[in-house]
Design a protein around this motif. Structure first.
Motif, PDB file in Angstrom:
ATOM      1  N   TRP A  77       0.953  -1.234  -0.026  1.00 32.03           N
ATOM      2  CA  TRP A  77       0.124  -0.104  -0.007  1.00 32.03           C
ATOM      3  C   TRP A  77       0.908   1.313  -0.018  1.00 32.03           C
ATOM      4  CZ3 TRP A  77      -0.103   3.488   4.269  1.00 32.03           C
ATOM      5  CH2 TRP A  77      -0.844   4.346   3.983  1.00 32.03           C
ATOM      6  N   LEU A  78       2.014   1.348   0.807  1.00 32.49           N
ATOM      7  CA  LEU A  78       3.015   2.502   0.911  1.00 32.49           C
ATOM      8  C   LEU A  78       3.504   2.619  -0.416  1.00 32.49           C
ATOM      9  CD1 LEU A  78       3.843   4.529   2.656  1.00 32.49           C
ATOM     10  CD2 LEU A  78       5.518   3.375   3.454  1.00 32.49           C
ATOM     11  N   CYS A  81       1.326   4.178  -2.821  1.00 36.88           N
ATOM     12  CA  CYS A  81       1.430   5.814  -2.501  1.00 36.88           C
ATOM     13  C   CYS A  81       2.474   6.667  -3.112  1.00 36.88           C
ATOM     14  CB  CYS A  81       1.061   5.953  -1.083  1.00 36.88           C
ATOM     15  SG  CYS A  81      -0.426   5.362  -0.134  1.00 36.88           S
ATOM     16  N   LEU A  82       3.408   5.986  -2.811  1.00 32.02           N
ATOM     17  CA  LEU A  82       4.946   6.680  -3.527  1.00 32.02           C
ATOM     18  C   LEU A  82       5.341   6.332  -4.856  1.00 32.02           C
ATOM     19  CD1 LEU A  82       6.996   5.783  -0.278  1.00 32.02           C
ATOM     20  CD2 LEU A  82       5.569   7.903  -0.598  1.00 32.02           C
ATOM     21  N   ASN A  83       4.379   5.443  -5.384  1.00 31.14           N
ATOM     22  CA  ASN A  83       4.771   4.912  -7.001  1.00 31.14           C
ATOM     23  C   ASN A  83       6.351   4.386  -6.912  1.00 31.14           C
ATOM     24  OD1 ASN A  83       3.841   4.715  -9.405  1.00 31.14           O
ATOM     25  ND2 ASN A  83       4.833   6.560 -10.076  1.00 31.14           N
ATOM     26  N   CYS A 106       8.353  16.339   2.435  1.00 32.76           N
ATOM     27  CA  CYS A 106       7.757  14.811   1.963  1.00 32.76           C
ATOM     28  C   CYS A 106       8.959  14.102   2.589  1.00 32.76           C
ATOM     29  CB  CYS A 106       8.116  15.082   0.318  1.00 32.76           C
ATOM     30  SG  CYS A 106       7.248  13.795  -0.354  1.00 32.76           S
ATOM     31  N   ALA A 113       5.287   7.887   8.047  1.00 34.40           N
ATOM     32  CA  ALA A 113       4.570   6.862   7.440  1.00 34.40           C
ATOM     33  C   ALA A 113       5.234   5.692   7.780  1.00 34.40           C
ATOM     34  CB  ALA A 113       4.246   7.168   5.828  1.00 34.40           C
ATOM     35  N   ILE A 141      -4.332   0.226   7.722  1.00 32.29           N
ATOM     36  CA  ILE A 141      -4.048   1.355   6.850  1.00 32.29           C
ATOM     37  C   ILE A 141      -4.486   2.510   7.361  1.00 32.29           C
ATOM     38  CG2 ILE A 141      -4.311   2.298   4.397  1.00 32.29           C
ATOM     39  CD1 ILE A 141      -3.870  -0.516   3.442  1.00 32.29           C
ATOM     40  N   ILE A 145      -2.834   6.190   8.399  1.00 28.93           N
ATOM     41  CA  ILE A 145      -3.198   7.267   7.430  1.00 28.93           C
ATOM     42  C   ILE A 145      -3.561   8.348   8.504  1.00 28.93           C
ATOM     43  CG2 ILE A 145      -5.161   8.702   6.165  1.00 28.93           C
ATOM     44  CD1 ILE A 145      -5.012   5.947   4.549  1.00 28.93           C
ATOM     45  N   ASN A 148      -0.669   9.623  10.830  1.00 24.63           N
ATOM     46  CA  ASN A 148       0.240  10.443   9.817  1.00 24.63           C
ATOM     47  C   ASN A 148      -0.340  11.661   9.505  1.00 24.63           C
ATOM     48  OD1 ASN A 148       3.056   9.134   8.807  1.00 24.63           O
ATOM     49  ND2 ASN A 148       2.375  10.203   6.691  1.00 24.63           N
TER      50      ASN A 148
END
Length: 155
Positions: A77-78, A81-83, A106, A113, A141, A145, A148
């Protein structure tokens, strides 16, 4: 004079935007001081624990935080999010994410995170072990979130 290790990652985890209790957990994890079965056995405690998530492997730090299916879902999942594509072979690998060319804000958010993800895995495992309460990875998750968002609000 005693030689000290160069802990290049230490400055990453101690930040005024991240709660010290969460940074301390990662500090303990990096120093192999989190009371997993593996670490307790090294200290002389023979307690037969299995991973609270898969019930198939011995509870080692690397397994519960990186190899177990539950942890893999959270890291995936992370990564989404970070691609990025994430692959960890050691504890230090996760903190190398923070050393990429991110903006300062960032970088703090990504560090938070990672710390929140690890803390959530530990919290969920303890809920399963001590309260017989299983928290799904999707609910985990949401916890990450929420934790974070406090860091994001401070930035």
């Amino acid at each position: 004079m005693q030689q000290f290790q160069d802990l290049h990652w230490a400055k990453l985890i101690w930040n005024c935007d991240i709660p010290p209790s969460k940074s301390f957990f990662l500090w303990r994890l990096m120093h192999e001081k989190v009371p997993t079965e593996e670490n307790l056995m090294i200290r002389g405690c023979a307690i037969p624990y299995m991973c609270n998530f898969c019930c198939r492997h011995v509870e080692s730090s690397f397994h519960i935080f990186f190899e177990c299916d539950y942890a893999i879902k959270l890291w995936s999942w992370l990564a989404g999010c970070l691609n990025l594509v994430l692959q960890f072979t050691s504890m230090e690998d996760m903190l190398k994410l923070c050393e990429l060319n991110w903006s300062p804000k960032c970088k703090i958010t990504i560090t938070a995170a990672i710390i929140n993800l690890l803390n959530t895995i530990w919290l969920v495992g303890n809920q399963a072990r001590f309260n017989n309460k299983f928290i799904s990875w999707k609910s985990a998750i949401s916890l990450i979130i929420a934790s974070n968002s406090l860091t994001g609000n401070n930035l």
